[in-house]
Design an enzyme around this catalytic site. Structure first.
Site, PDB file in Angstrom:
ATOM      1  CG  HIS A  62     -13.564   3.881  -2.130  1.00  0.00           C
ATOM      2  ND1 HIS A  62     -14.616   3.085  -2.508  1.00  0.00           N
ATOM      3  CD2 HIS A  62     -12.511   3.042  -1.990  1.00  0.00           C
ATOM      4  CE1 HIS A  62     -14.218   1.834  -2.589  1.00  0.00           C
ATOM      5  NE2 HIS A  62     -12.941   1.780  -2.282  1.00  0.00           N
ATOM      6  CD  GLU A  63      -8.179   3.727  -1.893  1.00  0.00           C
ATOM      7  OE1 GLU A  63      -7.627   2.872  -1.162  1.00  0.00           O
ATOM      8  OE2 GLU A  63      -9.022   3.423  -2.734  1.00  0.00           O
TER       9      GLU A  63
ATOM     10  CG  HIS B 219     -10.278   1.092   1.797  1.00  0.00           C
ATOM     11  ND1 HIS B 219     -11.004  -0.030   2.102  1.00  0.00           N
ATOM     12  CD2 HIS B 219     -10.504   1.315   0.478  1.00  0.00           C
ATOM     13  CE1 HIS B 219     -11.642  -0.440   1.016  1.00  0.00           C
ATOM     14  NE2 HIS B 219     -11.369   0.353   0.016  1.00  0.00           N
TER      15      HIS B 219
HETATM   16 ZN   LIG Z   1     -11.642   0.217  -2.066  1.00  0.00          ZN
END
Ligand SMILES: [Zn+2]
Length: 373
Positions: free
Chosen positions: A66-67, A70
């Protein structure tokens, strides 16, 4: 602070905050001794522990995924990522600056929940395929939990409270509509604090109705979100206040400089005693080459002061130790932080010393700005 370096992925350093070690054990323990035994009865305890460990590992990997998404979207849009720190219920990418436009922010913010949603569907498909192939509860159970937790992660991050991803999406939309990142951040951060209050209230309710552990989790996450919402608004206000300021606006101009071929005797008599500063920039042919302070001289016995020269005891300027007067103050802050120093020499375009700038200069400037607001 309190983070372990794990290594680099796609050139981005990944750090693990100590809180994650605690979360790792808590999640693994809860899954191995409560969740899996209750959901899938009749298996040996060693199977539950194996399921718990594997699930915890992939849970951790899911947050990293997830990170990472980004960060990779940010980098593709020209925003350098310095490192990712994984902590508590998620992670934080340390970006060197705020996005330049609401569209970039929109893409960056959407990447994380999209990645989690993708993982949720992926683990769901793995679970279904495993069930169809006749796999037992250990495999389908792990896949089902990972599908559930990733969808939950996507949903939680889409809550419209800054600095959660949903709050960033909200901020980007308001920013697009109003053209003001500061106002957009204020509104999105207020939403964030509202969500925090709801989480804390919900947590208290759970604690009172005998769901102690879940309740404490809610309170903890709510408190954390509140802190983060306040902090990120202040950060935007500060960087807005500083965004148009140049280093030359803050620096102390024309500091007294010392030539590097001076003897220590003359340095003490003509500079340290005459000007009462505790340190001086040192120059050779007008160009800065180092910094000398009283502590550099103290190491040399007085009998040698007539033969030892400033260039021999000064601290030479390392890479990045000077900053240009026309640079933005935000560059200066990054530089001060990276070098863990509290002062930098300022040079003009010809590389001559133009001034000196310290953390105190920045703090004083901000105090005046805030007072005039
Ligand atoms: Zn996030």
């Amino acid at each position: 602070m309190g983070a372990i370096r794990l290594g680099k992925i796609f050139g981005i350093e990944v750090r693990l905050h100590f809180s994650w070690v605690i979360i790792f054990f808590l999640v693994g323990y809860t899954l191995s001794f409560f969740y899996f035994p209750e959901q899938y009865e009749g298996l040996p305890q060693s199977t539950y522990i194996t399921m718990g460990l594997i699930t915890t590992f992939f849970f951790f990997a899911s947050i990293l995924f997830h990170e990472m998404s980004h960060s990779l979207v940010a980098r593709r849009n020209g925003i350098p990522i310095r490192f990712i720190t994984l902590f508590v219920f998620g992670g934080v990418s340390s970006i060197a600056k705020e996005p330049d436009s609401p569209n970039v922010e929109l893409k960056m913010a959407a990447a994380g929940p999209a990645a989690s949603l993708f993982l949720g569907v992926f683990f769901g498909a793995v679970g279904v395929a495993a069930a169809l192939a006749g796999a037992g509860a250990p495999i389908t159970g792990v896949a089902a939990y990972l599908a559930f937790i990733n969808v939950l992660l996507a949903a939680f991050n889409l809550v419209p409270g800054f600095p959660l991803d949903g709050g960033r999406l909200l901020r980007a939309l308001i920013w697009k509509l109003t053209g003001s990142i500061q106002r957009a951040t204020k509104i999105a951060a207020d939403f964030g604090r509202g969500v925090a209050v709801l989480l804390i209230a919900g947590g208290l309710f759970l604690v009172l109705t005998n769901y102690l552990v879940n309740g404490l989790w809610f309170i903890f996450i709510g408190w954390f979100l509140d802190q983060a919402a306040r902090g990120s608004y202040q950060q935007v206000v500060v960087s807005q206040a500083l965004s148009r300021v140049l280093v030359r606006d803050l620096m102390t101009p024309d500091p007294v400089t010392m030539p590097d071929d001076l003897t220590l005797r003359r340095a003490v008599d003509e500079y340290f005693l005459a000007h009462k500063h505790s340190g001086f920039p040192v120059t050779r042919n007008e160009e800065p080459v180092g910094v000398i302070s009283l502590s550099d001289i103290r190491h040399v016995p007085q009998g040698e002061w007539d033969s030892v020269r400033v260039s021999q005891v000064m601290e030479p300027l390392g890479h990045g130790a000077v900053v240009e007067a026309d640079n933005h103050v935000t560059d200066l802050l990054t530089r001060l932080h990276d070098r863990e120093t509290d002062r930098l020499l300022v040079v003009d375009r010809n590389h001559h010393i133009a001034g000196i700038v310290t953390n105190d200069d920045i703090a004083r400037y901000l105090r005046v700005q805030v007072a005039l607001r």
